[in-house]
Enzyme design. Structure first.
Site, PDB file in Angstrom:
ATOM      1  N   GLU A 161     -33.455  14.126  57.518  1.00  0.00           N
ATOM      2  CA  GLU A 161     -33.934  15.494  57.223  1.00  0.00           C
ATOM      3  C   GLU A 161     -33.891  16.464  58.401  1.00  0.00           C
ATOM      4  O   GLU A 161     -34.835  17.224  58.626  1.00  0.00           O
ATOM      5  CB  GLU A 161     -35.372  15.422  56.664  1.00  0.00           C
ATOM      6  CG  GLU A 161     -35.472  14.607  55.393  1.00  0.00           C
ATOM      7  CD  GLU A 161     -36.870  14.614  54.771  1.00  0.00           C
ATOM      8  OE1 GLU A 161     -37.775  15.220  55.355  1.00  0.00           O
ATOM      9  OE2 GLU A 161     -37.034  14.033  53.693  1.00  0.00           O
ATOM     10  N   ASN A 203     -29.333  11.058  56.632  1.00  0.00           N
ATOM     11  CA  ASN A 203     -29.982  11.085  55.317  1.00  0.00           C
ATOM     12  C   ASN A 203     -30.739  12.403  55.126  1.00  0.00           C
ATOM     13  O   ASN A 203     -31.427  12.866  56.036  1.00  0.00           O
ATOM     14  CB  ASN A 203     -30.983   9.912  55.274  1.00  0.00           C
ATOM     15  CG  ASN A 203     -31.544   9.639  53.897  1.00  0.00           C
ATOM     16  OD1 ASN A 203     -30.798   9.485  52.929  1.00  0.00           O
ATOM     17  ND2 ASN A 203     -32.873   9.560  53.794  1.00  0.00           N
ATOM     18  N   HIS A 239     -34.050  13.503  45.187  1.00  0.00           N
ATOM     19  CA  HIS A 239     -35.340  13.713  44.514  1.00  0.00           C
ATOM     20  C   HIS A 239     -35.122  14.879  43.551  1.00  0.00           C
ATOM     21  O   HIS A 239     -35.087  16.037  43.960  1.00  0.00           O
ATOM     22  CB  HIS A 239     -36.430  14.043  45.534  1.00  0.00           C
ATOM     23  CG  HIS A 239     -36.665  12.930  46.511  1.00  0.00           C
ATOM     24  ND1 HIS A 239     -37.148  11.695  46.115  1.00  0.00           N
ATOM     25  CD2 HIS A 239     -36.473  12.844  47.853  1.00  0.00           C
ATOM     26  CE1 HIS A 239     -37.263  10.908  47.172  1.00  0.00           C
ATOM     27  NE2 HIS A 239     -36.849  11.579  48.240  1.00  0.00           N
ATOM     28  N   GLU A 266     -32.802   7.705  47.713  1.00  0.00           N
ATOM     29  CA  GLU A 266     -34.233   7.796  47.342  1.00  0.00           C
ATOM     30  C   GLU A 266     -34.387   8.373  45.941  1.00  0.00           C
ATOM     31  O   GLU A 266     -35.282   9.179  45.674  1.00  0.00           O
ATOM     32  CB  GLU A 266     -34.993   8.673  48.354  1.00  0.00           C
ATOM     33  CG  GLU A 266     -34.859   8.205  49.784  1.00  0.00           C
ATOM     34  CD  GLU A 266     -35.646   9.046  50.781  1.00  0.00           C
ATOM     35  OE1 GLU A 266     -36.514   9.834  50.352  1.00  0.00           O
ATOM     36  OE2 GLU A 266     -35.394   8.903  51.984  1.00  0.00           O
ATOM     37  N   ASP A 268     -35.231   9.656  42.486  1.00  0.00           N
ATOM     38  CA  ASP A 268     -36.285   9.730  41.474  1.00  0.00           C
ATOM     39  C   ASP A 268     -36.093  11.055  40.734  1.00  0.00           C
ATOM     40  O   ASP A 268     -35.662  12.039  41.321  1.00  0.00           O
ATOM     41  CB  ASP A 268     -37.710   9.563  42.031  1.00  0.00           C
ATOM     42  CG  ASP A 268     -38.038  10.407  43.240  1.00  0.00           C
ATOM     43  OD1 ASP A 268     -37.359  11.428  43.480  1.00  0.00           O
ATOM     44  OD2 ASP A 268     -39.003  10.063  43.958  1.00  0.00           O
TER      45      ASP A 268
HETATM   46  C1  XIL Z   1     -42.528   9.148  51.446  1.00  0.00           C
HETATM   47  C2  XIL Z   1     -43.271   7.913  50.982  1.00  0.00           C
HETATM   48  O1  XIL Z   1     -42.802   7.562  49.710  1.00  0.00           O
HETATM   49  C3  XIL Z   1     -44.760   8.165  50.956  1.00  0.00           C
HETATM   50  O2  XIL Z   1     -45.461   6.956  50.697  1.00  0.00           O
HETATM   51  C4  XIL Z   1     -45.220   8.745  52.283  1.00  0.00           C
HETATM   52  O3  XIL Z   1     -46.573   9.096  52.188  1.00  0.00           O
HETATM   53  C5  XIL Z   1     -44.416   9.950  52.661  1.00  0.00           C
HETATM   54  O4  XIL Z   1     -43.034   9.596  52.677  1.00  0.00           O
HETATM   55  N1  XIL Z   1     -38.125  11.613  52.087  1.00  0.00           N
HETATM   56  C6  XIL Z   1     -38.065  10.451  52.804  1.00  0.00           C
HETATM   57  C7  XIL Z   1     -39.050   9.375  52.552  1.00  0.00           C
HETATM   58  O5  XIL Z   1     -37.113  10.248  53.573  1.00  0.00           O
HETATM   59  O6  XIL Z   1     -39.353   8.644  53.708  1.00  0.00           O
HETATM   60  C8  XIL Z   1     -40.327   9.915  51.957  1.00  0.00           C
HETATM   61  O7  XIL Z   1     -41.176   8.824  51.611  1.00  0.00           O
HETATM   62  C9  XIL Z   1     -40.014  10.796  50.762  1.00  0.00           C
HETATM   63  C10 XIL Z   1     -39.171  11.962  51.166  1.00  0.00           C
END
Ligand code: XIL
Length: 446
Positions: A161, A203, A239, A266, A268
């Site tokens: 990020e 990422n 996401h 990641e 969802d």
């Molecule tokens: C999130 C986790 O799922 C949570 O448990 C934590 O509190 C915060 O981080 N982008 C990412 C992940 O790269 O590491 C994040 O994970 C979600 C967003």
């Protein structure tokens, strides 16, 4: 769909270009029988299917049963982050990360490492640092953690990020960024030195379509590849809400064309169209050869960081959702969807000329075409490729300027890829709806 045969065949096609042309259609059919778990279904095409795992849930039987049955790749949800692994400067704790890794490895799964450097979940001591002292602490962190896990990680999210949201296409401000713009490449070099076997990924999120942020990252990856900075993969967090962008696949493909693996890291998806959107994301990955696999960010809806949004594949009680079936079906459809066609059209490459060849990824209702422009025996200063789209419509293109969307569609170089040394190549691409067959690209120097 259940298919009973596996075949790979080369079928010559008749090319009608004015100049000498040759081509082939590569048809890769689906695996012998439909698999019944996500991991096994993905493995049929050499891909993985993973999930984020929280160490604290490894004594929940329902959770562990689904984990062990369905997934063959694991990411520690929080346990390998900076605040978890180096709570005090120079003092490393790997208990949570090791727990997730050991559970995975002892059950035959591989592990993605997440994440070496990120402006969030920095330990408090690092948040209070800046400048060369921070830079030193950052690189030491990368080296120590990558060394601890040396040889055990499939791919590391080396940097997470680092790009800003919105239209700038530039870096996000953070104390990491303020140590100097070269912090990302320094981190990749340190990670490679510590664990040469791990693939090294950048990422990020909001990179799911061709937009200023993803283009900023694309430009960084292209620059890294051209200067030999060790980067092997780009992670797309994905996401999402309700849909996958229409150019999701084209965006993955343009990164793949830079010579990196792409991974959905990641995933969802919330919203009422969830099942369709999960299917679309999975099909996009399946249609991009360099898409190595998909990781969902948790197992059951109740495990999700997106509290109350139910964005995952299993209900809170561990039942498979409609989205699960969409993903499984798309994985099982395997290579039957897209067919890859490669045609080469030779347009007298003589001095000052060029040739264009197209690699076509066609599926039911759409296609991605990747066009390679090769200079003849003299360098090019600019080029123009003319194509014919009789039964298709271009919806987006990249690394070129385009005129037209169907019929005769012309592409010219953009400022960074007009100069092509003699005998060398550059690539651009486009995606569309309908059929991309019969493009017969012709190339001219400009
Ligand atoms: C999130 C986790 O799922 C949570 O448990 C934590 O509190 C915060 O981080 N982008 C990412 C992940 O790269 O590491 C994040 O994970 C979600 C967003």
């Amino acid at each position: 769909m259940k298919l009973t045969s596996r075949s790979v065949s080369l079928v010559p096609i008749v090319a009608t270009a004015s100049a000498a042309a040759l081509g082939a259609v590569l048809v890769v059919s689906a695996p012998a029988s439909a698999a019944t778990t996500l991991g096994a279904a993905a493995a049929q095409s050499g891909r993985y299917f993973g999930t984020a795992v929280a160490a604290g849930k490894l004594n929940d039987q329902t959770y562990v049963n689904i984990l062990n049955t369905e997934f063959n790749m694991v990411t520690a949800e929080n346990e390998m982050k900076w605040d978890a692994t180096e709570p005090n400067r120079g003092q490393f704790t790997y208990s949570g990360g090791d727990r997730v890794l050991n559970q995975a490895v002892s059950n035959g799964k591989r592990v993605r490492g997440h994440a070496l450097l990120w402006h969030q979940q920095e330990p408090g001591w690092a948040q209070r640092m800046e400048g060369s002292d921070l830079r030193q602490a950052m690189m030491n962190h990368v080296t120590q953690v990558a060394t601890h896990y040396k040889g055990k990680i499939y791919a590391w999210d080396v940097v997470n990020e680092a790009f800003a949201d919105g239209g700038s296409g530039g870096r996000r401000d953070s104390n990491l960024q303020r140590t100097g713009n070269d912090w990302i490449e320094a981190a990749f070099r340190a990670a490679r030195a510590a664990d040469p076997a791990a693939k090294l990924c950048y990422n990020d999120y909001n990179t799911d379509s061709i937009n200023p942020k993803s283009t900023g990252i694309y430009n960084m990856v292209r620059d890294f590849k051209s200067r030999g900075v060790p980067i092997d993969c780009v992670g797309f967090q994905a996401h999402l809400t309700n849909t996958a962008p229409s150019d999701y696949q084209a965006n993955l493909q343009r990164f793949a064309n830079l010579g990196v693996e792409v991974q959905i890291t990641e995933l969802d998806i919330s919203g009422s169209n969830q099942a369709n959107a999960y299917g679309a994301v999975t099909r996009a990955c399946m249609a991009v050869r360099a898409c190595a696999g998909i990781t969902v960010w948790g197992i059951r809806d109740t495990d999700s960081w997106r509290t109350g949004q139910n964005p995952l594949l299993f209900t809170g009680s561990g039942a498979k959702k409609a989205a699960y079936n969409s993903v499984l079906d798309a994985l099982n459809a395997g290579g039957t969807g897209p067919t890859t066609t490669t045609t080469t059209t030779s347009n007298d490459p003589g001095p000052g000329g060029c040739t264009a060849s197209v690699s076509l990824n066609q599926w039911d209702g759409g296609f991605v075409a990747t066009v390679k422009v090769t200079a003849g025996s003299r360098a090019l200063n600019g080029w123009r490729v003319t194509t014919t789209l009789s039964n298709g419509t271009v919806t987006s293109s990249w690394s070129s300027n385009r005129s037209g969307t169907s019929g005769t569609v012309t592409f010219t170089n953009v400022d960074y890829n007009g100069a092509v040394p003699a005998g060398q190549s550059t690539e651009f691409g486009f995606q569309g709806t309908g059929s991309g067959s019969g493009l017969n690209p012709t190339c001219a120097a400009t």
